[in-house]
Design a protein around this motif. Structure first.
Motif, short mmCIF file in Angstrom:
data_model
loop_
_atom_site.label_atom_id
_atom_site.label_comp_id
_atom_site.label_asym_id
_atom_site.label_seq_id
_atom_site.Cartn_x
_atom_site.Cartn_y
_atom_site.Cartn_z
N UNK A 1 0.83 -1.20 0.00
CA UNK A 1 0.00 0.00 0.00
C UNK A 1 0.87 1.26 0.00
N UNK A 2 1.97 1.22 0.79
CA UNK A 2 2.87 2.36 0.87
C UNK A 2 3.46 2.68 -0.51
N UNK A 3 3.91 1.65 -1.22
CA UNK A 3 4.49 1.86 -2.55
C UNK A 3 3.46 2.41 -3.52
N UNK A 4 2.24 1.94 -3.45
CA UNK A 4 1.18 2.41 -4.34
C UNK A 4 0.86 3.88 -4.09
N UNK A 5 0.76 4.27 -2.82
CA UNK A 5 0.47 5.67 -2.50
C UNK A 5 1.65 6.56 -2.86
N UNK A 6 2.86 6.08 -2.64
CA UNK A 6 4.04 6.84 -3.03
C UNK A 6 4.07 7.05 -4.55
N UNK A 7 3.79 6.01 -5.31
CA UNK A 7 3.74 6.12 -6.76
C UNK A 7 2.66 7.10 -7.21
N UNK A 8 1.47 6.98 -6.63
CA UNK A 8 0.36 7.87 -7.01
C UNK A 8 0.69 9.32 -6.68
N UNK A 9 1.31 9.55 -5.53
CA UNK A 9 1.68 10.91 -5.14
C UNK A 9 2.70 11.49 -6.12
N UNK A 10 3.70 10.71 -6.49
CA UNK A 10 4.69 11.16 -7.47
C UNK A 10 4.06 11.42 -8.82
N UNK A 11 3.12 10.59 -9.21
CA UNK A 11 2.43 10.78 -10.48
C UNK A 11 1.62 12.08 -10.49
N UNK A 12 0.89 12.34 -9.41
CA UNK A 12 0.12 13.58 -9.31
C UNK A 12 1.05 14.79 -9.30
N UNK A 13 2.18 14.67 -8.58
CA UNK A 13 3.15 15.77 -8.53
C UNK A 13 3.71 16.05 -9.92
N UNK A 14 4.13 15.00 -10.61
CA UNK A 14 4.66 15.16 -11.97
C UNK A 14 3.64 15.72 -12.93
N UNK A 15 2.40 15.27 -12.83
CA UNK A 15 1.33 15.79 -13.67
C UNK A 15 1.11 17.28 -13.39
N UNK A 16 1.14 17.64 -12.11
CA UNK A 16 1.00 19.05 -11.75
C UNK A 16 2.12 19.91 -12.31
N UNK A 102 15.17 20.80 -8.81
CA UNK A 102 15.40 19.36 -8.98
C UNK A 102 14.26 18.56 -9.61
N UNK A 103 13.02 18.73 -9.16
CA UNK A 103 11.91 17.93 -9.72
C UNK A 103 11.74 18.14 -11.22
N UNK A 104 11.46 19.38 -11.64
CA UNK A 104 11.34 19.63 -13.07
C UNK A 104 12.63 19.38 -13.84
N UNK A 105 13.77 19.53 -13.18
CA UNK A 105 15.04 19.28 -13.86
C UNK A 105 15.16 17.84 -14.32
N UNK A 106 14.61 16.91 -13.54
CA UNK A 106 14.66 15.51 -13.95
C UNK A 106 13.82 15.25 -15.21
N UNK A 107 12.74 16.02 -15.37
CA UNK A 107 11.92 15.84 -16.57
C UNK A 107 12.67 16.29 -17.82
N UNK A 108 13.65 17.14 -17.64
CA UNK A 108 14.44 17.60 -18.78
C UNK A 108 15.20 16.47 -19.44
#
Length: 139
Positions: A1-16, A102-108
């Protein structure tokens, strides 16, 4: 469950980041250029982040512990020292010059691979230098 919520949180952050165009250094630099061709659109991103952060503080104050951890991990230091000021200034200058944090930099790495490589390599080198300096001080 922890991994799933962590993944979903990262996905929402990246989408934002993508929807708000925080991954586009031109938009970020335009927002920081208050005396030039200023682009105020990221004020709404900042307002949204502050609102979500405030909700997080309300939740933290009402719960004795987080849903997926044994305790809250909250910084306890409240002093402002030269390392904090210098680190914040270096972060701000780097963000202003490159348009990446750092966050957006990784998307580069996918949006603009060469620029992304230089940014991420510099980020890793700076982190290693910080670690080396602090490790040396503690010995």
């Amino acid at each position: 469950m922890y991994a799933l919520i962590t993944f979903a949180t990262g996905l929402v952050f990246g989408l934002g980041l993508a929807v708000s165009e925080m991954t586009n250094p031109t938009v970020v630099i335009g927002f920081l250029d208050i005396f030039g061709d200023w682009n105020p659109s990221l004020i709404f991103v900042m307002g949204g982040a502050v609102a979500i952060g405030m909700i997080g503080y309300v939740i933290r104050n009402r719960r004795s512990k987080p849903w997926l951890a044994d305790k809250w991990y909250v910084p306890t230091r409240r002093d402002i020292d030269k390392n904090l000021v210098l680190g914040a200034a270096m972060f701000g200058v780097g963000w202003g010059l490159s348009g990446y944090c750092p966050g957006p930099g990784l998307t580069a790495l996918t949006n603009n691979p060469m620029e992304g490589f230089y940014f991420v390599a510099s980020l890793i080198a700076g982190s290693a230098l910080f670690h080396f300096q602090n490790h040396r001080k503690s010995n």
